[in-house]
Motif scaffolding. Sequence first.
Motif, mmCIF file in Angstrom:
data_model
loop_
_atom_site.group_PDB
_atom_site.id
_atom_site.type_symbol
_atom_site.label_atom_id
_atom_site.label_comp_id
_atom_site.label_asym_id
_atom_site.label_seq_id
_atom_site.Cartn_x
_atom_site.Cartn_y
_atom_site.Cartn_z
ATOM 1 N N ILE A 29 0.846 -1.189 0.000
ATOM 2 C CA ILE A 29 0.000 0.000 0.000
ATOM 3 C C ILE A 29 0.887 1.247 0.000
ATOM 4 C CG2 ILE A 29 -1.696 1.325 1.310
ATOM 5 C CD1 ILE A 29 -2.804 -1.364 2.315
ATOM 6 N N SER A 30 1.888 1.244 0.855
ATOM 7 C CA SER A 30 2.841 2.350 0.872
ATOM 8 C C SER A 30 4.146 1.888 1.497
ATOM 9 C CB SER A 30 2.286 3.558 1.626
ATOM 10 O OG SER A 30 1.944 3.197 2.952
ATOM 11 N N ILE A 31 5.223 2.592 1.132
ATOM 12 C CA ILE A 31 6.555 2.293 1.672
ATOM 13 C C ILE A 31 7.047 3.504 2.429
ATOM 14 C CG2 ILE A 31 8.925 1.657 1.118
ATOM 15 C CD1 ILE A 31 7.925 0.280 -1.365
ATOM 16 N N TYR A 32 7.512 3.296 3.632
ATOM 17 C CA TYR A 32 8.024 4.381 4.452
ATOM 18 C C TYR A 32 9.526 4.494 4.252
ATOM 19 C CZ TYR A 32 3.317 3.994 6.301
ATOM 20 O OH TYR A 32 1.948 3.923 6.419
ATOM 21 N N ALA A 33 10.290 4.473 5.322
ATOM 22 C CA ALA A 33 11.739 4.612 5.181
ATOM 23 C C ALA A 33 12.338 3.407 4.477
ATOM 24 C CB ALA A 33 12.387 4.776 6.556
ATOM 25 N N MET A 34 13.421 3.664 3.744
ATOM 26 C CA MET A 34 14.173 2.604 3.083
ATOM 27 C C MET A 34 15.641 2.809 3.431
ATOM 28 S SD MET A 34 12.330 2.669 -0.666
ATOM 29 C CE MET A 34 12.464 0.914 -1.044
ATOM 30 N N LYS A 86 36.503 1.334 -0.692
ATOM 31 C CA LYS A 86 37.694 0.970 0.074
ATOM 32 C C LYS A 86 37.582 -0.492 0.514
ATOM 33 C CE LYS A 86 37.811 5.632 2.086
ATOM 34 N NZ LYS A 86 37.812 6.410 3.366
ATOM 35 N N PRO A 87 38.696 -1.135 0.797
ATOM 36 C CA PRO A 87 38.630 -2.527 1.282
ATOM 37 C C PRO A 87 37.738 -2.683 2.513
ATOM 38 C CG PRO A 87 40.862 -1.993 0.644
ATOM 39 C CD PRO A 87 40.084 -0.709 0.552
ATOM 40 N N GLU A 88 37.697 -1.666 3.357
ATOM 41 C CA GLU A 88 36.866 -1.764 4.561
ATOM 42 C C GLU A 88 35.367 -1.663 4.272
ATOM 43 O OE1 GLU A 88 39.496 0.277 4.042
ATOM 44 O OE2 GLU A 88 39.169 2.263 4.961
ATOM 45 N N ASP A 89 34.998 -1.391 3.034
ATOM 46 C CA ASP A 89 33.589 -1.429 2.639
ATOM 47 C C ASP A 89 33.124 -2.853 2.331
ATOM 48 O OD1 ASP A 89 34.203 1.593 0.828
ATOM 49 O OD2 ASP A 89 33.152 1.407 2.750
ATOM 50 N N THR A 90 34.050 -3.791 2.316
ATOM 51 C CA THR A 90 33.705 -5.182 2.037
ATOM 52 C C THR A 90 32.747 -5.711 3.094
ATOM 53 O OG1 THR A 90 35.795 -5.636 0.908
ATOM 54 C CG2 THR A 90 34.622 -7.522 1.835
ATOM 55 N N ALA A 91 31.604 -6.224 2.641
ATOM 56 C CA ALA A 91 30.569 -6.712 3.551
ATOM 57 C C ALA A 91 29.411 -7.275 2.728
ATOM 58 C CB ALA A 91 30.055 -5.593 4.445
ATOM 59 N N VAL A 92 28.492 -7.909 3.428
ATOM 60 C CA VAL A 92 27.205 -8.234 2.819
ATOM 61 C C VAL A 92 26.282 -7.051 3.076
ATOM 62 C CG1 VAL A 92 25.248 -9.806 2.769
ATOM 63 C CG2 VAL A 92 27.551 -10.702 3.166
ATOM 64 N N TYR A 93 25.682 -6.545 2.016
ATOM 65 C CA TYR A 93 24.804 -5.390 2.113
ATOM 66 C C TYR A 93 23.344 -5.849 2.042
ATOM 67 C CZ TYR A 93 28.712 -2.180 1.705
ATOM 68 O OH TYR A 93 29.865 -1.459 1.947
ATOM 69 N N TYR A 94 22.545 -5.325 2.966
ATOM 70 C CA TYR A 94 21.133 -5.677 3.065
ATOM 71 C C TYR A 94 20.274 -4.434 2.933
ATOM 72 C CZ TYR A 94 22.946 -9.940 5.325
ATOM 73 O OH TYR A 94 23.610 -11.100 5.614
ATOM 74 N N CYS A 95 19.197 -4.526 2.171
ATOM 75 C CA CYS A 95 18.247 -3.423 2.182
ATOM 76 C C CYS A 95 17.164 -3.717 3.207
ATOM 77 C CB CYS A 95 17.647 -3.173 0.806
ATOM 78 S SG CYS A 95 16.565 -4.449 0.192
ATOM 79 N N ASN A 96 16.584 -2.660 3.704
ATOM 80 C CA ASN A 96 15.573 -2.744 4.745
ATOM 81 C C ASN A 96 14.507 -1.693 4.486
ATOM 82 O OD1 ASN A 96 14.919 -1.241 7.643
ATOM 83 N ND2 ASN A 96 14.685 -3.457 7.691
ATOM 84 N N THR A 97 13.250 -2.079 4.606
ATOM 85 C CA THR A 97 12.182 -1.112 4.397
ATOM 86 C C THR A 97 11.042 -1.367 5.377
ATOM 87 O OG1 THR A 97 10.810 -2.368 2.857
ATOM 88 C CG2 THR A 97 12.676 -1.183 1.920
ATOM 89 N N GLN A 98 10.273 -0.326 5.633
ATOM 90 C CA GLN A 98 9.020 -0.450 6.385
ATOM 91 C C GLN A 98 7.882 -0.270 5.382
ATOM 92 O OE1 GLN A 98 11.523 1.923 7.856
ATOM 93 N NE2 GLN A 98 12.262 -0.057 8.582
#
Length: 119
Positions: A29-34, A86-98
């Motif tokens: 219906i609607s998406i708030y913060a992402m 940068k090498p320190e940005d290496t990670a698993v990235y997850y999106c999150n929404t309400q």
Amino acid sequence: QVQLVESGGGLVQPGGSLRLSCAASGSIISIYAMGWYRQAPGKQRELVAAITSGGSTNYADSVKGRFTISRDNAKNTVYLQMNSLKPEDTAVYYCNTQIRGVAGVYDYWGQGTQVTVSS
């Protein structure tokens, strides 16, 4: 049912760029913060960037000036443009929404996408 599908991760050299996408689909219906979070091996998950439905943004200090979060409300999609990686940005990235669906407002997570910054 709501699903989040992420794309855009991969291997990049230091100084390079990547663009992550996260598309929401289903009974919306609607998406708030992402937002985007990341988790490196042995570390806690941390907020990288977030954007409200009105377009206000906030960033972790470690990515300010290098990463840009944006959203396309017509496509129910949030993006993360990552520059000067940068090498320190290496990670698993997850999106999150309400998301408000027919059953109410719930918090949703994507499946995660690996970003590796290495020469």
